[in-house]
Design an enzyme around this catalytic site. Structure first.
Site, short mmCIF file in Angstrom:
data_model
loop_
_atom_site.label_atom_id
_atom_site.label_comp_id
_atom_site.label_asym_id
_atom_site.label_seq_id
_atom_site.Cartn_x
_atom_site.Cartn_y
_atom_site.Cartn_z
N ASP A 147 0.84 -1.19 0.00
CA ASP A 147 0.00 0.00 0.00
C ASP A 147 0.88 1.25 0.00
O ASP A 147 2.03 1.23 0.46
CB ASP A 147 -0.91 0.02 1.23
CG ASP A 147 -1.91 -1.12 1.23
OD1 ASP A 147 -2.18 -1.67 0.15
OD2 ASP A 147 -2.42 -1.44 2.32
N LYS A 148 0.32 2.34 -0.48
CA LYS A 148 1.07 3.59 -0.58
C LYS A 148 1.67 3.99 0.76
O LYS A 148 2.84 4.39 0.83
CB LYS A 148 0.14 4.70 -1.09
CG LYS A 148 0.82 6.06 -1.22
CD LYS A 148 -0.15 7.12 -1.74
CE LYS A 148 0.53 8.48 -1.83
NZ LYS A 148 -0.38 9.53 -2.32
#
Length: 328
Positions: A147-148
């Site tokens: 995930d970012k």
């Protein structure tokens, strides 16, 4: 989106009152509301055989026809001179210590060059002579994702052959991945396993959920390494291992236990942890991919790599504990 068109959808009576674009975003798998609005704007959505606006309020009983996918210009990732922390590299693969805040690749809904900047793929294209093309131009070299706002180790393939062999290891659950997470509250058990299936939320399409029937199998193992009693509340520091790699898996499973990851406001964590006279916040998720083990796709050698918590997470822990120490 499906590969064959048209797609015919009947509107149930209980769907009355919903906007057309909102309704379709919940019925078309993997399609965002913005993408649905593009379809409608291009005249590719009919309601009872007539063109309609995205804002149309449904009454129930309508027949919705989706005549084709939205047309958009193809996007190709371009090299960018972005620093990379390369933990391991050879002719077949590389392992990168990705910082929080960096997207792995541009999203499928990207329509402008500005949305294809600053990603891991952009940086890889600048630093490496070759990358696998199995995932397409926007995902060159990407075998799996983080995930970012999750930092840590991610494996990159330099050739299509290495990509396919590494992907097979992930699919067979042969790759061992360990994460460090700080969650709100004291987790009751010293260790445990969460096996709740994960689905995409029907209303908030960016979120995943364990509350729907069906979904994809997901297995998360956790063990408590420390329990913290601080001025800002109680926290648990966890080692987490996952057998599967579902979207937002650790974040969703921890939230399902009632212990959201610190900083993860999408899944219920507060923006700030508040004490009696002060507050503390973290501008990212306290989730770090700290160790990965896999078999080298060419020579069969076992590779195990580890990375420490990044500075901002170490400082957050230190601040939690220093305040408590000062009070004692």
């Amino acid at each position: 989106m499906p590969e064959t068109f048209p797609v015919l959808i009947s509107v149930a009576v209980e769907e009355a009152g919903r906007r057309l674009d909102q309704f379709l975003a919940t019925r078309l798998e993997g399609v965002s509301r913005a993408r649905v609005q593009e379809l409608i704007a291009e005249g590719k959505v009919l309601v009872n055989e007539a063109a309609a606006k995205a804002s149309l309020k449904l009454r129930g009983g309508e027949r919705v026809t989706v005549r084709g996918d939205a047309q958009r210009a193809p996007i190709k990732a371009l090299p960018e001179d972005i620093p990379l922390d390369i933990v391991y590299e050879d002719d077949d693969l590389a392992v990168i210590n990705k910082p929080a805040g960096m997207m792995v690749h541009a999203g499928a809904g990207a329509t402008e060059d500005a949305r294809n900047r600053g990603t891991l793929v952009n940086a890889l294209l600048y630093h490496m002579r070759s990358l696998s093309a199995v995932g397409g131009d926007l995902r060159r070299g990407i075998v799996h994702r983080l995930d970012k706002e999750t930092s840590g180790l991610i494996v990159v393939a330099k050739s299509d052959e290495a990509h396919r062999k590494l992907s097979a290891q992930f699919a067979a659950r042969e790759v061992k991945k360990k994460y460090v997470a700080l969650v709100h509250g004291w987790v009751k058990k010293d260790s445990g396993t969460v096996t709740k299936n994960i689905s995409r939320d029907r209303i908030r399409r960016m979120r995943m959920t364990t509350r729907l029937e069906g979904g994809r199998a997901a297995v998360t193992h956790y063990s408590v390494t420390r329990r913290l009693d601080t001025r800002f509340g109680k926290f648990s520091l966890l080692d987490v291992k996952i057998d599967t790699g579902r979207t937002h898996q650790i974040r969703v499973h921890m939230a399902a236990l009632g212990h959201p990851v610190v900083g993860d406001t999408m899944y219920g964590a507060p923006k700030q942890a508040r004490g009696r006279s002060a507050a503390i916040s973290l501008q990212r998720n306290f989730l770090h991919s700290s160790r990965i083990e896999f078999t080298h796709p060419r020579n069969g050698r076992e590779i195990g790599l580890h990375t420490e918590l990044p500075q901002e997470l170490r400082e957050f822990l230190k601040n939690l504990e220093e305040v408590r120490t000062a009070e004692n």
